[in-house]
Design an enzyme around this catalytic site. Sequence first.
Site, PDB file in Angstrom:
ATOM      1  N   ARG A 121       0.682  -1.170   0.018  1.00 13.13           N
ATOM      2  CA  ARG A 121       0.083   0.128   0.004  1.00 13.13           C
ATOM      3  C   ARG A 121       0.974   1.310  -0.174  1.00 13.13           C
ATOM      4  NH1 ARG A 121      -3.089  -3.004   3.592  1.00 13.13           N
ATOM      5  NH2 ARG A 121      -5.029  -3.876   2.680  1.00 13.13           N
ATOM      6  N   LYS A 143       3.551  11.586 -10.598  1.00 11.56           N
ATOM      7  CA  LYS A 143       2.718  10.667 -11.645  1.00 11.56           C
ATOM      8  C   LYS A 143       3.548   9.446 -11.719  1.00 11.56           C
ATOM      9  CE  LYS A 143       0.206  13.722 -14.673  1.00 11.56           C
ATOM     10  NZ  LYS A 143      -0.037  14.147 -16.031  1.00 11.56           N
ATOM     11  N   GLU A 185      10.511  19.299 -23.968  1.00 13.94           N
ATOM     12  CA  GLU A 185       9.801  19.795 -22.647  1.00 13.94           C
ATOM     13  C   GLU A 185      10.260  21.370 -22.128  1.00 13.94           C
ATOM     14  OE1 GLU A 185       7.124  18.311 -21.757  1.00 13.94           O
ATOM     15  OE2 GLU A 185       7.551  16.317 -22.655  1.00 13.94           O
ATOM     16  N   LYS A 227       7.581  23.666 -13.037  1.00 14.44           N
ATOM     17  CA  LYS A 227       6.801  22.483 -12.863  1.00 14.44           C
ATOM     18  C   LYS A 227       6.338  22.190 -11.376  1.00 14.44           C
ATOM     19  CE  LYS A 227       5.510  17.879 -13.724  1.00 14.44           C
ATOM     20  NZ  LYS A 227       5.478  16.715 -14.397  1.00 14.44           N
ATOM     21  N   GLU A 237      -4.061  17.419 -11.224  1.00 13.60           N
ATOM     22  CA  GLU A 237      -4.128  17.736 -12.425  1.00 13.60           C
ATOM     23  C   GLU A 237      -5.606  18.348 -13.021  1.00 13.60           C
ATOM     24  OE1 GLU A 237      -1.933  15.751 -15.342  1.00 13.60           O
ATOM     25  OE2 GLU A 237      -3.578  16.028 -17.103  1.00 13.60           O
ATOM     26  N   ARG A 241      -3.029  22.538 -14.035  1.00 13.87           N
ATOM     27  CA  ARG A 241      -1.820  21.620 -14.584  1.00 13.87           C
ATOM     28  C   ARG A 241      -2.035  21.332 -15.944  1.00 13.87           C
ATOM     29  NH1 ARG A 241       0.528  16.902 -10.542  1.00 13.87           N
ATOM     30  NH2 ARG A 241       1.909  15.861 -12.183  1.00 13.87           N
ATOM     31  N   ASN A 245       0.192  20.525 -20.686  1.00 14.53           N
ATOM     32  CA  ASN A 245      -0.196  19.920 -21.986  1.00 14.53           C
ATOM     33  C   ASN A 245       0.150  20.444 -23.211  1.00 14.53           C
ATOM     34  OD1 ASN A 245      -0.473  17.385 -20.363  1.00 14.53           O
ATOM     35  ND2 ASN A 245      -2.664  17.858 -20.202  1.00 14.53           N
ATOM     36  N   HIS A 248       0.674  19.018 -26.363  1.00 14.74           N
ATOM     37  CA  HIS A 248       0.870  17.374 -26.084  1.00 14.74           C
ATOM     38  C   HIS A 248      -0.284  16.866 -26.893  1.00 14.74           C
ATOM     39  CE1 HIS A 248       4.145  18.248 -23.437  1.00 14.74           C
ATOM     40  NE2 HIS A 248       4.037  16.930 -23.049  1.00 14.74           N
ATOM     41  N   HIS A 252       0.839  13.497 -29.064  1.00 16.28           N
ATOM     42  CA  HIS A 252       0.642  12.365 -29.010  1.00 16.28           C
ATOM     43  C   HIS A 252       0.168  11.845 -30.533  1.00 16.28           C
ATOM     44  CE1 HIS A 252       0.077  13.043 -24.525  1.00 16.28           C
ATOM     45  NE2 HIS A 252       1.228  12.680 -24.729  1.00 16.28           N
ATOM     46  N   HIS A 264       9.619  11.433 -27.882  1.00 12.66           N
ATOM     47  CA  HIS A 264       8.498  12.237 -27.385  1.00 12.66           C
ATOM     48  C   HIS A 264       8.581  13.734 -27.322  1.00 12.66           C
ATOM     49  CE1 HIS A 264       4.978  13.353 -24.719  1.00 12.66           C
ATOM     50  NE2 HIS A 264       5.822  13.761 -23.958  1.00 12.66           N
TER      51      HIS A 264
HETATM   52  N1  LIG Z   1       5.629  10.720 -14.872  1.00 15.82           N
HETATM   53  C1  LIG Z   1       5.533  11.671 -15.504  1.00 15.82           C
HETATM   54  O1  LIG Z   1       5.032  12.735 -15.118  1.00 15.82           O
HETATM   55  C2  LIG Z   1       6.159  11.711 -17.022  1.00 15.82           C
HETATM   56  C3  LIG Z   1       6.381  12.862 -17.728  1.00 15.82           C
HETATM   57  C4  LIG Z   1       7.168  12.772 -18.988  1.00 15.82           C
HETATM   58  C5  LIG Z   1       7.392  11.584 -19.186  1.00 15.82           C
HETATM   59  N2  LIG Z   1       7.098  10.443 -18.753  1.00 15.82           N
HETATM   60  C6  LIG Z   1       7.627   9.133 -19.125  1.00 15.82           C
HETATM   61  O2  LIG Z   1       8.830   9.083 -19.292  1.00 15.82           O
HETATM   62  C7  LIG Z   1       9.381   8.016 -20.259  1.00 15.82           C
HETATM   63  C8  LIG Z   1      10.403   8.627 -21.000  1.00 15.82           C
HETATM   64  O3  LIG Z   1      11.445   8.855 -20.040  1.00 15.82           O
HETATM   65  P1  LIG Z   1      12.731   9.537 -20.777  1.00 15.82           P
HETATM   66  O4  LIG Z   1      12.424  10.349 -21.638  1.00 15.82           O
HETATM   67  O5  LIG Z   1      13.465  10.174 -19.440  1.00 15.82           O
HETATM   68  O6  LIG Z   1      13.887   8.265 -21.279  1.00 15.82           O
HETATM   69  P2  LIG Z   1      14.003   6.806 -20.937  1.00 15.82           P
HETATM   70  O7  LIG Z   1      13.744   6.745 -19.595  1.00 15.82           O
HETATM   71  O8  LIG Z   1      12.992   6.001 -21.962  1.00 15.82           O
HETATM   72  O9  LIG Z   1      15.535   6.722 -21.228  1.00 15.82           O
HETATM   73  C9  LIG Z   1      15.861   6.899 -22.712  1.00 15.82           C
HETATM   74  C10 LIG Z   1      17.099   6.321 -23.140  1.00 15.82           C
HETATM   75  O10 LIG Z   1      18.384   6.985 -22.257  1.00 15.82           O
HETATM   76  C11 LIG Z   1      19.070   5.964 -21.437  1.00 15.82           C
HETATM   77  N3  LIG Z   1      19.636   6.728 -20.456  1.00 15.82           N
HETATM   78  C12 LIG Z   1      19.068   7.238 -19.383  1.00 15.82           C
HETATM   79  N4  LIG Z   1      20.019   7.913 -18.834  1.00 15.82           N
HETATM   80  C13 LIG Z   1      21.270   7.917 -19.213  1.00 15.82           C
HETATM   81  C14 LIG Z   1      22.229   8.454 -18.965  1.00 15.82           C
HETATM   82  N5  LIG Z   1      22.610   9.119 -18.091  1.00 15.82           N
HETATM   83  N6  LIG Z   1      23.391   8.076 -20.012  1.00 15.82           N
HETATM   84  C15 LIG Z   1      23.169   7.268 -20.899  1.00 15.82           C
HETATM   85  N7  LIG Z   1      21.964   6.811 -21.292  1.00 15.82           N
HETATM   86  C16 LIG Z   1      20.971   7.194 -20.527  1.00 15.82           C
HETATM   87  C17 LIG Z   1      18.073   4.759 -21.238  1.00 15.82           C
HETATM   88  O11 LIG Z   1      18.628   3.811 -21.017  1.00 15.82           O
HETATM   89  C18 LIG Z   1      17.265   5.024 -22.314  1.00 15.82           C
HETATM   90  O12 LIG Z   1      17.921   4.197 -23.437  1.00 15.82           O
HETATM   91  C19 LIG Z   1       8.052   7.968 -21.137  1.00 15.82           C
HETATM   92  O13 LIG Z   1       7.574   6.409 -20.587  1.00 15.82           O
HETATM   93  C20 LIG Z   1       7.054   8.929 -20.663  1.00 15.82           C
HETATM   94  O14 LIG Z   1       5.492   8.124 -20.447  1.00 15.82           O
HETATM   95  C21 LIG Z   1       6.463  10.479 -17.338  1.00 15.82           C
END
Ligand SMILES: NC(=O)c1ccc[n+]([C@@H]2O[C@H](COP(=O)([O-])OP(=O)(O)OC[C@H]3O[C@@H](n4cnc5c(N)ncnc54)[C@H](O)[C@@H]3O)[C@@H](O)[C@H]2O)c1
Length: 374
Positions: A121, A143, A185, A227, A237, A241, A245, A248, A252, A264
Amino acid sequence: MKTINVKLENHSYPIIVGKGAFNKLIELIESRKLHRNLFVVIDKNVEKYFGSYIRSYFDNYKEKKLYYSIKAVEKSKSFVELKKIYSILLEQKFGRDTLLISIGGGVTGDLAGFAASTFMRGIQVVHIPTTLTAMVDSSIGGKTGINFNYYKNIIGSFHQPQFVLCDIKFLDTLPEIEMISGLGEVIKYAFTTNYDFFKLVNESLDLILARGDNVLERVITDSANYKASVVSQDEKEHDLRKVLNFGHTFAHAFERELKNEIKHGEAVTAGILCALYLSYKKKFLTNETLQKLKALPLKLKLKRSLKQVDPEGIYENMFADKKNRNSQINFVLIRDIGELVVNVNAAKSEILYAIKHAIDSINLKSRNFLIPRM
Ligand SMILES: NC(=O)c1ccc[n+]([C@@H]2O[C@H](COP(=O)([O-])OP(=O)(O)OC[C@H]3O[C@@H](n4cnc5c(N)ncnc54)[C@H](O)[C@@H]3O)[C@@H](O)[C@H]2O)c1
């Protein structure tokens, strides 16, 4: 080093930004009296580059600790990976007094955060983002989530971390395409905050890509600050918030149309251009302001070509998660930097106008990049 506070009704926490911030981890765990049994979920690529550095940091840490690495691909945001994490936590007798530490980008943070929010939990979590996207966006706001049945982030929760540590050192090894993605972003924040930040981002894109420490620290701090302030005012949200977007809805649709063969943040950049053109079409922007504002997203050289992209395909994809074409999409549009308008509806012709002009302007720009100097 800078500290930003995310102020929430029931739980506030700091975001610490700076080179070497990682070295504050144990001190923060102790000073904030967090649980001391550590379950460290780490991105495999981060482990490759920083594994020995991270392990040696914990050498003298005498309490229980276990590392678990994951492949940072969208497929890992799944029940399969989640079950593996729960199983190991149980096998290794981790209980409610566990602190889960996530070291990686958004994939790692979303999965580990969701595991933390559901195991027994809810257990404590700390985020150590290692991508630009995670530093300015996904590690802040609580999130968490996984993908299911081809829907992204459809199963999830809000689970705020105990703190976030942004060590800029991690960005040294981040591939350029991931930096470009994160910049999508950052560019979004340039539009949603104020002219000073817009100017800073506009003037520093190349320096950010080259990992200039000072500018990175400033840009990450300002983005995270923005943020954090939005999340502080609207944790779950509601309307405020929604400004996060900006671009976005279109982004998407680009991702779906291109079957995720676009990062993205690249899709967000294209989406911001669409939102600018739609804002112009809806008379929120004059032509003069449109020309001024669109120069920033057009500065970022997208790796993914949009030459073959059909505006109708993007339009169709915008309704992919709506039941029928008669459903309305609520757009986030812009009157000026920092002046967003939410819940705007638009006609098909207006949306198509925006998509077509955005794609054409990106294609024109990329053609110009290829013109050899005489
Ligand atoms: N929770 C939220 O509010 C929120 C907001 C935006 C995006 N997201 C999510 O985030 C995800 C995308 O995350 P991201 O863009 O951070 O990338 P990611 O986690 O997909 O990583 C991208 C690539 O970079 C590599 N990598 C990471 N750090 C590294 C480093 N320091 N050196 C070398 N390689 C490295 C990873 O292994 C991967 O190959 C999506 O699933 C998206 O839905 C969530």
